[in-house]
Design a protein around this motif. Structure first.
Motif, PDB file in Angstrom:
ATOM      1  N   GLU A  58       2.780   4.981  -8.440  1.00 20.74           N
ATOM      2  CA  GLU A  58       2.454   5.772  -7.253  1.00 20.74           C
ATOM      3  C   GLU A  58       0.984   6.161  -7.247  1.00 20.74           C
ATOM      4  O   GLU A  58       0.324   6.110  -6.203  1.00 20.74           O
ATOM      5  CB  GLU A  58       3.340   7.015  -7.192  1.00 20.74           C
ATOM      6  N   THR A  59       0.461   6.528  -8.405  1.00 13.06           N
ATOM      7  CA  THR A  59      -0.951   6.909  -8.493  1.00 13.06           C
ATOM      8  C   THR A  59      -1.848   5.720  -8.173  1.00 13.06           C
ATOM      9  O   THR A  59      -2.827   5.858  -7.432  1.00 13.06           O
ATOM     10  CB  THR A  59      -1.272   7.464  -9.894  1.00 13.06           C
ATOM     11  N   ILE A  60      -1.516   4.555  -8.691  1.00  7.02           N
ATOM     12  CA  ILE A  60      -2.324   3.360  -8.414  1.00  7.02           C
ATOM     13  C   ILE A  60      -2.274   3.020  -6.927  1.00  7.02           C
ATOM     14  O   ILE A  60      -3.305   2.690  -6.322  1.00  7.02           O
ATOM     15  CB  ILE A  60      -1.854   2.177  -9.286  1.00  7.02           C
ATOM     16  N   LEU A  61      -1.102   3.125  -6.326  1.00  5.49           N
ATOM     17  CA  LEU A  61      -0.994   2.855  -4.885  1.00  5.49           C
ATOM     18  C   LEU A  61      -1.800   3.873  -4.072  1.00  5.49           C
ATOM     19  O   LEU A  61      -2.442   3.513  -3.075  1.00  5.49           O
ATOM     20  CB  LEU A  61       0.467   2.843  -4.450  1.00  5.49           C
ATOM     21  N   LYS A  62      -1.782   5.133  -4.500  1.00  2.00           N
ATOM     22  CA  LYS A  62      -2.594   6.145  -3.810  1.00  2.00           C
ATOM     23  C   LYS A  62      -4.079   5.837  -3.953  1.00  2.00           C
ATOM     24  O   LYS A  62      -4.855   5.999  -3.000  1.00  2.00           O
ATOM     25  CB  LYS A  62      -2.283   7.534  -4.361  1.00  2.00           C
ATOM     26  N   ILE A  63      -4.484   5.396  -5.131  1.00  3.47           N
ATOM     27  CA  ILE A  63      -5.886   5.040  -5.358  1.00  3.47           C
ATOM     28  C   ILE A  63      -6.295   3.899  -4.433  1.00  3.47           C
ATOM     29  O   ILE A  63      -7.365   3.930  -3.807  1.00  3.47           O
ATOM     30  CB  ILE A  63      -6.113   4.673  -6.842  1.00  3.47           C
ATOM     31  N   ILE A  64      -5.444   2.889  -4.320  1.00  4.37           N
ATOM     32  CA  ILE A  64      -5.739   1.768  -3.423  1.00  4.37           C
ATOM     33  C   ILE A  64      -5.822   2.264  -1.983  1.00  4.37           C
ATOM     34  O   ILE A  64      -6.725   1.865  -1.231  1.00  4.37           O
ATOM     35  CB  ILE A  64      -4.670   0.663  -3.580  1.00  4.37           C
ATOM     36  N   GLY A  65      -4.910   3.141  -1.592  1.00  3.52           N
ATOM     37  CA  GLY A  65      -4.929   3.706  -0.245  1.00  3.52           C
ATOM     38  C   GLY A  65      -6.212   4.474   0.033  1.00  3.52           C
ATOM     39  O   GLY A  65      -6.823   4.328   1.097  1.00  3.52           O
ATOM     40  N   ILE A  66      -6.636   5.273  -0.929  1.00  2.58           N
ATOM     41  CA  ILE A  66      -7.887   6.031  -0.775  1.00  2.58           C
ATOM     42  C   ILE A  66      -9.059   5.076  -0.594  1.00  2.58           C
ATOM     43  O   ILE A  66      -9.931   5.293   0.259  1.00  2.58           O
ATOM     44  CB  ILE A  66      -8.115   6.965  -1.981  1.00  2.58           C
ATOM     45  N   ALA A  67      -9.090   4.008  -1.378  1.00  6.72           N
ATOM     46  CA  ALA A  67     -10.192   3.048  -1.277  1.00  6.72           C
ATOM     47  C   ALA A  67     -10.254   2.418   0.114  1.00  6.72           C
ATOM     48  O   ALA A  67     -11.330   2.332   0.713  1.00  6.72           O
ATOM     49  CB  ALA A  67     -10.033   1.961  -2.346  1.00  6.72           C
ATOM     50  N   TYR A  68      -9.102   2.016   0.641  1.00  7.88           N
ATOM     51  CA  TYR A  68      -9.093   1.386   1.967  1.00  7.88           C
ATOM     52  C   TYR A  68      -9.422   2.388   3.072  1.00  7.88           C
ATOM     53  O   TYR A  68     -10.162   2.071   4.002  1.00  7.88           O
ATOM     54  CB  TYR A  68      -7.736   0.723   2.245  1.00  7.88           C
ATOM     55  N   ILE A  69      -8.895   3.587   2.974  1.00  2.96           N
ATOM     56  CA  ILE A  69      -9.181   4.602   4.001  1.00  2.96           C
ATOM     57  C   ILE A  69     -10.654   4.983   3.982  1.00  2.96           C
ATOM     58  O   ILE A  69     -11.289   5.111   5.036  1.00  2.96           O
ATOM     59  CB  ILE A  69      -8.271   5.833   3.816  1.00  2.96           C
ATOM     60  N   ALA A  70     -11.212   5.150   2.785  1.00  7.04           N
ATOM     61  CA  ALA A  70     -12.634   5.486   2.682  1.00  7.04           C
ATOM     62  C   ALA A  70     -13.494   4.364   3.261  1.00  7.04           C
ATOM     63  O   ALA A  70     -14.461   4.623   3.984  1.00  7.04           O
ATOM     64  CB  ALA A  70     -13.011   5.760   1.227  1.00  7.04           C
ATOM     65  N   GLU A  71     -13.131   3.135   2.964  1.00  6.25           N
ATOM     66  CA  GLU A  71     -13.873   1.991   3.504  1.00  6.25           C
ATOM     67  C   GLU A  71     -13.787   1.947   5.027  1.00  6.25           C
ATOM     68  O   GLU A  71     -14.783   1.726   5.712  1.00  6.25           O
ATOM     69  CB  GLU A  71     -13.336   0.686   2.904  1.00  6.25           C
ATOM     70  N   PHE A  72     -12.588   2.176   5.559  1.00  6.85           N
ATOM     71  CA  PHE A  72     -12.387   2.183   7.005  1.00  6.85           C
ATOM     72  C   PHE A  72     -13.255   3.263   7.657  1.00  6.85           C
ATOM     73  O   PHE A  72     -13.973   2.994   8.626  1.00  6.85           O
ATOM     74  CB  PHE A  72     -10.899   2.408   7.305  1.00  6.85           C
ATOM     75  N   GLY A  73     -13.216   4.461   7.118  1.00  9.96           N
ATOM     76  CA  GLY A  73     -14.017   5.561   7.665  1.00  9.96           C
ATOM     77  C   GLY A  73     -15.506   5.308   7.547  1.00  9.96           C
ATOM     78  O   GLY A  73     -16.275   5.590   8.479  1.00  9.96           O
ATOM     79  N   ALA A  74     -15.921   4.771   6.423  1.00  8.62           N
ATOM     80  CA  ALA A  74     -17.341   4.485   6.222  1.00  8.62           C
ATOM     81  C   ALA A  74     -17.824   3.409   7.196  1.00  8.62           C
ATOM     82  O   ALA A  74     -18.923   3.519   7.749  1.00  8.62           O
ATOM     83  CB  ALA A  74     -17.594   4.053   4.784  1.00  8.62           C
TER      84      ALA A  74
END
Length: 129
Positions: free
Chosen positions: A67-83
């Motif tokens: 779950e933590t790894i999936l959350k980390i991947i989610g954060i990376a994609y969301i941050a990239e999208f926002g950036a």
């Protein structure tokens, strides 16, 4: 994939035309199309999460780590999208802060996994005494 590429190309064409006359509308169109493309992919993302969960269960990996790894991947994609949206709006400084925030959150979430990994490695080493 053809739908995503088609939508992206049409939006690119429209944004290019709108930039000359209505730059605020072109930014809204960019955000809207980015969101629609993301929504196209939600089902696939859920499938990937389910597959990873199934593999983790079969490998007897603790779900908290998966779950933590999936959350980390989610954060990376969301941050990239926002950036990327911020960069499209000409706000490179804000985009950089979004990326930095994502990296810090990822590091904070990874610490328990790194700790468990180090403890596991240390348990294999012979103790000097």
């Amino acid at each position: 994939m053809l739908q995503i590429v088609g939508l992206g190309l049409i939006a690119t064409f429209l944004v290019t035309i709108l930039n000359e006359h209505k730059s605020n509308i072109s930014l809204l169109l960019t955000v809207f199309v980015g969101t629609v493309i993301f929504l196209f992919l939600i089902d696939r993302i859920q499938d990937i999460f389910r597959m990873v969960q199934t593999l983790a269960n079969e490998a007897h990996v603790q779900t908290v780590y998966v779950e933590t790894i999936l959350k980390i991947i989610g954060i990376a994609y969301i941050a990239e999208f926002g950036a990327q949206i911020s960069k499209d709006a000409g706000q490179g400084a804000i985009a950089g802060k979004i990326e930095l925030g994502g990296k810090i959150l990822i590091l904070a979430m990874a610490i328990p996994i790194l700790t468990a990994l180090i403890e596991t490695i240390l348990s294999f080493l012979p103790m000097k005494g």
